[in-house]
Motif scaffolding. Structure first.
Motif, PDB file in Angstrom:
ATOM      1  N   ALA A 174      48.510  36.347  50.266  1.00 54.74           N
ATOM      2  CA  ALA A 174      47.255  36.215  50.040  1.00 54.74           C
ATOM      3  C   ALA A 174      46.644  36.757  48.725  1.00 54.74           C
ATOM      4  CB  ALA A 174      46.170  36.543  50.916  1.00 54.74           C
ATOM      5  N   TYR A 175      47.418  37.806  48.334  1.00 51.12           N
ATOM      6  CA  TYR A 175      46.986  38.550  47.084  1.00 51.12           C
ATOM      7  C   TYR A 175      47.310  37.784  45.908  1.00 51.12           C
ATOM      8  CZ  TYR A 175      46.732  41.958  43.278  1.00 51.12           C
ATOM      9  OH  TYR A 175      46.394  42.763  42.064  1.00 51.12           O
ATOM     10  N   LYS A 176      48.572  37.314  45.729  1.00 52.68           N
ATOM     11  CA  LYS A 176      49.036  36.258  44.857  1.00 52.68           C
ATOM     12  C   LYS A 176      48.126  35.029  44.667  1.00 52.68           C
ATOM     13  CE  LYS A 176      54.292  37.434  44.871  1.00 52.68           C
ATOM     14  NZ  LYS A 176      55.465  36.906  45.103  1.00 52.68           N
ATOM     15  N   LEU A 177      47.860  34.445  45.934  1.00 53.46           N
ATOM     16  CA  LEU A 177      46.985  33.410  45.707  1.00 53.46           C
ATOM     17  C   LEU A 177      45.494  33.665  45.176  1.00 53.46           C
ATOM     18  CD1 LEU A 177      47.791  31.828  49.114  1.00 53.46           C
ATOM     19  CD2 LEU A 177      48.131  30.663  46.859  1.00 53.46           C
ATOM     20  N   GLN A 178      45.116  34.956  45.366  1.00 55.02           N
ATOM     21  CA  GLN A 178      43.727  35.578  44.797  1.00 55.02           C
ATOM     22  C   GLN A 178      43.911  35.414  43.314  1.00 55.02           C
ATOM     23  OE1 GLN A 178      40.636  35.694  46.416  1.00 55.02           O
ATOM     24  NE2 GLN A 178      40.154  36.139  44.150  1.00 55.02           N
ATOM     25  N   LEU A 179      45.023  36.079  42.770  1.00 53.29           N
ATOM     26  CA  LEU A 179      45.314  36.312  41.479  1.00 53.29           C
ATOM     27  C   LEU A 179      45.404  34.777  40.818  1.00 53.29           C
ATOM     28  CD1 LEU A 179      47.847  38.959  41.036  1.00 53.29           C
ATOM     29  CD2 LEU A 179      45.444  39.249  40.684  1.00 53.29           C
ATOM     30  N   MET A 180      45.898  33.713  41.441  1.00 51.81           N
ATOM     31  CA  MET A 180      46.070  32.406  40.686  1.00 51.81           C
ATOM     32  C   MET A 180      44.569  31.890  40.641  1.00 51.81           C
ATOM     33  SD  MET A 180      49.232  30.832  42.765  1.00 51.81           S
ATOM     34  CE  MET A 180      51.139  31.190  42.260  1.00 51.81           C
ATOM     35  N   CYS A 181      43.646  32.031  41.971  1.00 56.03           N
ATOM     36  CA  CYS A 181      42.478  31.619  41.974  1.00 56.03           C
ATOM     37  C   CYS A 181      41.550  32.151  40.566  1.00 56.03           C
ATOM     38  CB  CYS A 181      41.811  32.047  42.861  1.00 56.03           C
ATOM     39  SG  CYS A 181      41.910  31.203  44.645  1.00 56.03           S
ATOM     40  N   GLU A 182      41.941  33.540  40.394  1.00 53.76           N
ATOM     41  CA  GLU A 182      41.155  33.929  39.024  1.00 53.76           C
ATOM     42  C   GLU A 182      41.677  33.450  37.816  1.00 53.76           C
ATOM     43  OE1 GLU A 182      41.897  38.162  39.504  1.00 53.76           O
ATOM     44  OE2 GLU A 182      40.603  38.214  41.529  1.00 53.76           O
ATOM     45  N   SER A 183      43.148  33.228  37.752  1.00 53.46           N
ATOM     46  CA  SER A 183      43.590  32.560  36.368  1.00 53.46           C
ATOM     47  C   SER A 183      43.327  31.039  36.299  1.00 53.46           C
ATOM     48  CB  SER A 183      45.230  32.738  36.528  1.00 53.46           C
ATOM     49  OG  SER A 183      45.739  31.893  37.318  1.00 53.46           O
ATOM     50  N   LEU A 184      42.800  30.576  37.425  1.00 51.16           N
ATOM     51  CA  LEU A 184      42.565  28.935  37.386  1.00 51.16           C
ATOM     52  C   LEU A 184      41.076  28.858  37.233  1.00 51.16           C
ATOM     53  CD1 LEU A 184      44.951  27.553  39.918  1.00 51.16           C
ATOM     54  CD2 LEU A 184      45.148  27.325  37.578  1.00 51.16           C
ATOM     55  N   ALA A 185      40.345  29.698  36.947  1.00 54.33           N
ATOM     56  CA  ALA A 185      38.918  29.830  37.020  1.00 54.33           C
ATOM     57  C   ALA A 185      38.430  28.564  35.688  1.00 54.33           C
ATOM     58  CB  ALA A 185      38.218  31.048  36.587  1.00 54.33           C
ATOM     59  N   GLY A 186      37.564  27.572  36.412  1.00 50.16           N
ATOM     60  CA  GLY A 186      37.192  26.406  35.613  1.00 50.16           C
ATOM     61  C   GLY A 186      37.853  25.202  35.805  1.00 50.16           C
ATOM     62  N   ARG A 187      39.248  25.222  36.223  1.00 49.95           N
ATOM     63  CA  ARG A 187      39.625  24.007  36.498  1.00 49.95           C
ATOM     64  C   ARG A 187      39.275  23.366  37.506  1.00 49.95           C
ATOM     65  NH1 ARG A 187      45.450  24.422  35.760  1.00 49.95           N
ATOM     66  NH2 ARG A 187      45.527  22.222  36.879  1.00 49.95           N
ATOM     67  N   ASN A 188      39.514  22.190  37.370  1.00 51.65           N
ATOM     68  CA  ASN A 188      39.066  20.942  38.369  1.00 51.65           C
ATOM     69  C   ASN A 188      39.860  21.326  39.822  1.00 51.65           C
ATOM     70  OD1 ASN A 188      37.280  19.682  36.902  1.00 51.65           O
ATOM     71  ND2 ASN A 188      38.890  18.025  36.154  1.00 51.65           N
ATOM     72  N   GLY A 189      39.121  21.551  41.023  1.00 53.95           N
ATOM     73  CA  GLY A 189      39.777  21.838  42.274  1.00 53.95           C
ATOM     74  C   GLY A 189      39.765  23.219  42.382  1.00 53.95           C
ATOM     75  N   VAL A 190      39.470  23.998  41.805  1.00 56.32           N
ATOM     76  CA  VAL A 190      39.648  25.492  41.852  1.00 56.32           C
ATOM     77  C   VAL A 190      38.880  25.981  43.079  1.00 56.32           C
ATOM     78  CG1 VAL A 190      38.083  26.307  40.271  1.00 56.32           C
ATOM     79  CG2 VAL A 190      40.253  27.812  41.113  1.00 56.32           C
ATOM     80  N   LEU A 191      37.553  25.199  43.237  1.00 51.54           N
ATOM     81  CA  LEU A 191      36.546  25.513  44.196  1.00 51.54           C
ATOM     82  C   LEU A 191      37.455  25.155  45.554  1.00 51.54           C
ATOM     83  CD1 LEU A 191      33.698  26.428  44.954  1.00 51.54           C
ATOM     84  CD2 LEU A 191      33.211  24.189  44.989  1.00 51.54           C
ATOM     85  N   ALA A 192      38.196  24.369  45.691  1.00 53.36           N
ATOM     86  CA  ALA A 192      38.637  24.168  47.056  1.00 53.36           C
ATOM     87  C   ALA A 192      39.899  25.066  47.223  1.00 53.36           C
ATOM     88  CB  ALA A 192      39.486  22.961  47.150  1.00 53.36           C
ATOM     89  N   LEU A 193      40.339  25.525  46.464  1.00 59.47           N
ATOM     90  CA  LEU A 193      41.366  26.578  46.427  1.00 59.47           C
ATOM     91  C   LEU A 193      40.576  27.697  46.995  1.00 59.47           C
ATOM     92  CD1 LEU A 193      44.035  27.993  46.378  1.00 59.47           C
ATOM     93  CD2 LEU A 193      43.601  28.025  43.975  1.00 59.47           C
TER      94      LEU A 193
END
Length: 311
Positions: A174-193
């Protein structure tokens, strides 16, 4: 061909490229005839599977078979230039997918056209880090966390939640996924993630349970506990959902639950015996099926009606 079966297909194989069938002595006319009668099934251009094998496979096995057919048909190897990704990688990882098509997704750092990978493939261009690639059954695919992130960028929230629940249950970080969320800020679809990660629960055991929980939350019904252990004279039992204080259990009756783990009649009998024993102790049961998840007002009235009857 020294085979005694009526088709002449080698008994120890199930998947062939057209060139392999030619080498076995089957010309194009014979291949077409075998397809016509169902002894062969064409999975994609240049790749065939034995008809009896295909007929016996469950839908999710067929989805993985299409990926294997792509790999076999394109001679994909671990040193090749493409990696199975997105929903194809999710299938290789054995993750639950809900209402997702069977297209084969690949990621490559080349700029080759989509058609060069086959018209049944969706190509994504991106360079992957070494630690984002692994082998499953000899096929290169994205790592578990990379797969989840990529899928959620494509899928809607409900689909993403189904995937995320199962990924966390299978050990996704979950921590790795959280970091990915932060790195993908502004990308289409990141809200669903992001929403899926925030609302995920690794205790969910099936897509039906995940979607039941999502619906309860969306209808603003007090959320029950998941996978609740209770006891009765029949022994120890685990309930899909339960409001302990009200002694109300909600059970999702999905076909997968019955048909994958034991004979249907035996499972249903044990379920009903357990239910009777718990009802004798004052428990009330709400049983729902797939169709109830799409009759939201009926679902809400049923659940609230039972919950209020215990007040």
């Amino acid at each position: 061909m020294a085979n005694n079966n009526k088709t002449g297909l080698p008994p120890m194989m199930d998947l062939w490229r057209t060139s392999e069938l030619h080498e076995l002595g089957f010309n194009d006319r014979r291949i077409a005839a075998l397809v016509q009668v169902g002894d062969l099934v064409r999975l994609r251009r240049g790749c065939y599977i034995r008809g009896s094998t295909w007929a016996a496979q469950k839908p999710w096995v067929r989805s993985r078979q299409l990926i294997a057919a792509h790999a076999h048909g394109t001679l994909t190897t671990s040193t090749g230039g493409l990696v199975y990704s997105h929903t194809s990688a999710a299938r290789l990882h054995g993750l639950f997918l809900w209402d997702v098509d069977d297209r084969v997704h690949i990621t490559t750092d080349s700029s080759a056209s989509r058609s060069s990978h086959g018209h049944d493939a969706v190509a994504h261009g991106r360079a992957l880090e070494t630690n984002e690639i692994m082998l499953i059954n000899g096929m290169p695919c994205t790592s578990l966390e990379r797969t989840v992130a990529d899928c959620c960028l494509l899928l809607n929230y409900k689909q993403s939640l189904v995937l995320m629940d199962h990924a966390l249950r299978k050990g996704a970080d979950a921590y790795k996924l959280q970091l990915m969320c932060e790195s993908l800020a502004g990308r289409n679809g990141v809200l669903a993630l992001r929403r899926a990660l925030e609302n995920a629960d690794a205790r969910s055991e099936s897509p039906g349970e995940t979607l039941t929980r999502e619906l309860l939350q969306r209808l603003r019904i007090d959320l029950p506990e998941l996978q609740v252990e209770v006891s009765s004279p029949e022994g120890s039992h685990r309930l899909d959902f339960a409001w302990r204080d009200k002694k109300v259990a909600l059970e999702f009756d999905g076909k997968v639950k019955y048909f994958d783990y034991a004979p249907t009649s035996e499972v249903i009998f044990k379920e009903r015996q357990r239910e009777k024993a718990l009802m004798a102790q004052g428990w009330k049961f709400i049983r729902i099926k797939w169709q109830h998840l799409f009759r939201e007002q009926e679902f809400k009235s049923t659940v609230l009606g039972v919950l209020r009857s215990t007040s």
